[in-house]
Design a protein around this motif. Structure first.
Motif: not given
Length: 355
Positions: A19-43
Motif C-alpha cells: 500500500v505505501p508503495v502504491a501511494l509513493l507511485l501515486l505521488v510520483a505520477g502527480r509530480t510528473l504532471g499526471w492527473t490523479w486518475l492517471g496516476s492512480t491507473l498507473v500506480a
C-alpha cells in the motif's frame, strides 16, 4: 510451497506492505504532471504487478541458501536478478503509461518516460532486494520451525522407544520366564537363583535410570546389554553364547539412550529363541573412519521366511540415528549364511553429530 502464499496472515501482511508503495507511485505520477486518475491507473496496477512479480525472489533464495553458498556466488546473482526484475517492472509501467497515453485528459505522456523509467527501475531493484531479504528471513524461520519440529518428533520417538524397551523388559512374558527360571533354580541351585534375582533387579533399575536421560556413553549402553544377556544366558543355558568385541577407546562415545537394547532383544527373540540349537550372539564396537561402528550379529532360522523391510524395533533405531546425526550416520541390515547382522555407525566426535 511458497512461505507467503501458504499462509493467509502472511499474504495479507505482504499485500498491506505494498500500500505505501502504491501511494509513493501515486505521488510520483502527480509530480510528473499526471492527473490523479492517471496516476492512480498507473500506480495501482503497477503495485499489484510488483507484489506478484517480486514473489519470484523466493526461488533465488532457495537456489542460493545462506548456509550452503559463499558470498562471492550469491552477490552477483542477487544484483543481476534485482536489475533484471527492476527494469522489467519499469517496462511494465511504461506499457501501462503507453496505453493510458491515448487518453489526453489523463495527461500521461509515455514519451517523457526516461526520468520515471530510471526512478521506477531503481525503485523496483530496491523492492526486489527487500523482497529477497524478506524471503531469507522467512526461510530462516521455516528452517528453525522445521528443526524444532524435528527435535520434538525425535523426543517423542525417543520416548516411544524408551517406553517400548521398558514394556519389553516388564512384559509378563519376560517376567514369567525370568521368575520361572528363578523358581526352578531355588531348589536346584539356590546360589544361581540369588544371582539371577540380583541380575534382574540390576537390569530393571539400570534401564529405568537410563530411560530418564537423552544420551549416555556407549559404555553404559553396553553394560545394560550385558545385564540383559546375563539373565538370558541363565534362561537359555548353553544355547546362548555371547562374543564381545569392544574397543575400549570407543566406550566414551555418546549415543542416544536405549539405542542398543532393542537390537539385543531382537537378536534373542527372533534369533536365538527361534533356533533349536541356539548359537552365537556377537556384539562388536570397532573404529571405522570417523565412526564407531556397532555390529549386532545373531543366528536365524534358515527355514523361516525372510522379513519384509525392517521390523518396528529396527526402524525406530534407524530413525533415531538419523534424527540425532542426520547424514553423519549409516544403518544397514542383512541376512547371509544363516546370520542376521545389523551394522550402524555413530560419529566419534561431537562436532560430527550434527544433522
Amino acid at each position: 510451497m511458497h512461505p507467503i502464499l501458504k499462509d493467509r496472515a502472511r499474504l495479507g501482511t505482504y499485500l498491506l506492505g505494498w500500500v505505501p508503495v502504491a501511494l509513493l507511485l501515486l505521488v510520483a505520477g502527480r509530480t510528473l504532471g499526471w492527473t490523479w486518475l492517471g496516476s492512480t491507473l498507473v500506480a495501482l496496477p503497477l503495485a499489484i504487478l510488483g507484489s506478484g512479480l517480486f514473489l519470484t525472489s523466493w526461488h533465488l533464495c532457495r537456489a542460493f541458501p545462506l548456509e550452503r553458498t559463499q558470498g562471492r556466488g550469491r552477490w552477483p546473482a542477487w544484483l543481476m536478478a534485482a536489475l533484471v526484475l527492476g527494469n522489467l517492472w519499469a517496462g511494465c509501467g511504461w506499457l501501462i503509461a503507453w496505453g493510458l497515453g491515448r487518453f489526453p485528459d489523463l495527461k500521461v505522456d509515455p514519451r517523457a518516460w526516461s526520468t520515471p523509467w530510471a526512478f521506477f527501475a531503481s525503485m523496483g531493484t530496491l523492492l526486489y532486494l527487500g523482497s529477497l531479504a524478506l524471503h531469507y528471513v522467512l526461510a530462516a524461520l521455516e528452517q528453525r520451525r522445521t528443526s524444532e519440529r524435528t527435535e520434538q518428533e525425535l523426543r517423542v520417538l525417543a520416548r516411544e522407544a524408551e517406553l517400548k524397551a521398558l514394556r519389553a523388559q516388564l512384559n509378563p512374558h519376560f517376567l514369567f520366564n525370568s521368575l520361572n527360571s528363578i523358581s526352578a533354580l531355588t531348589t536346584l541351585d539356590p546360589g544361581r537363583a540369588r544371582e539371577m534375582c540380583v541380575l534382574l533387579s540390576t537390569f530393571l533399575r539400570t534401564s529405568l535410570r537410563l530411560g530418564e536421560q537423552g544420551s549416555v556413553p556407549l559404555a553404559e549402553e553396553l553394560e545394560l546389554a550385558r545385564s540383559y544377556l546375563a539373565i538370558e544366558q541363565i534362561r537359555f543355558g548353553s544355547r546362548l553364547q555371547v562374543a564381545w568385541e569392544v574397543d575400549e577407546a570407543l566406550k566414551a562415545v555418546e549415543v542416544p539412550t536405549l539405542l542398543l537394547q532393542p537390537l539385543v532383544e531382537n537378536a534373542i527373540k527372533h534369533g536365538i529363541a527361534q533356533v533349536p540349537e541356539g548359537g552365537l550372539l556377537r556384539i562388536a564396537v570397532v573404529p571405522h573412519g570417523p565412526y564407531a561402528e556397532v555390529t549386532v550379529e545373531n543366528p536365524v532360522d534358515a527355514d523361516a521366511e525372510p522379513p519384509v523391510g525392517l521390523g518396528l524395533g529396527l526402524q525406530q533405531v534407524k530413525q533415531r540415528l538419523q534424527g540425532c546425526f542426520g547424514h553423519h550416520t549409516y544403518f544397514q541390515t542383512r541376512i547371509q549364511e544363516g546370520r542376521h547382522t545389523v551394522v550402524f555407525g555413530i560419529p566419534r566426535e561431537p562436532k560430527e553429530a550434527q544433522p
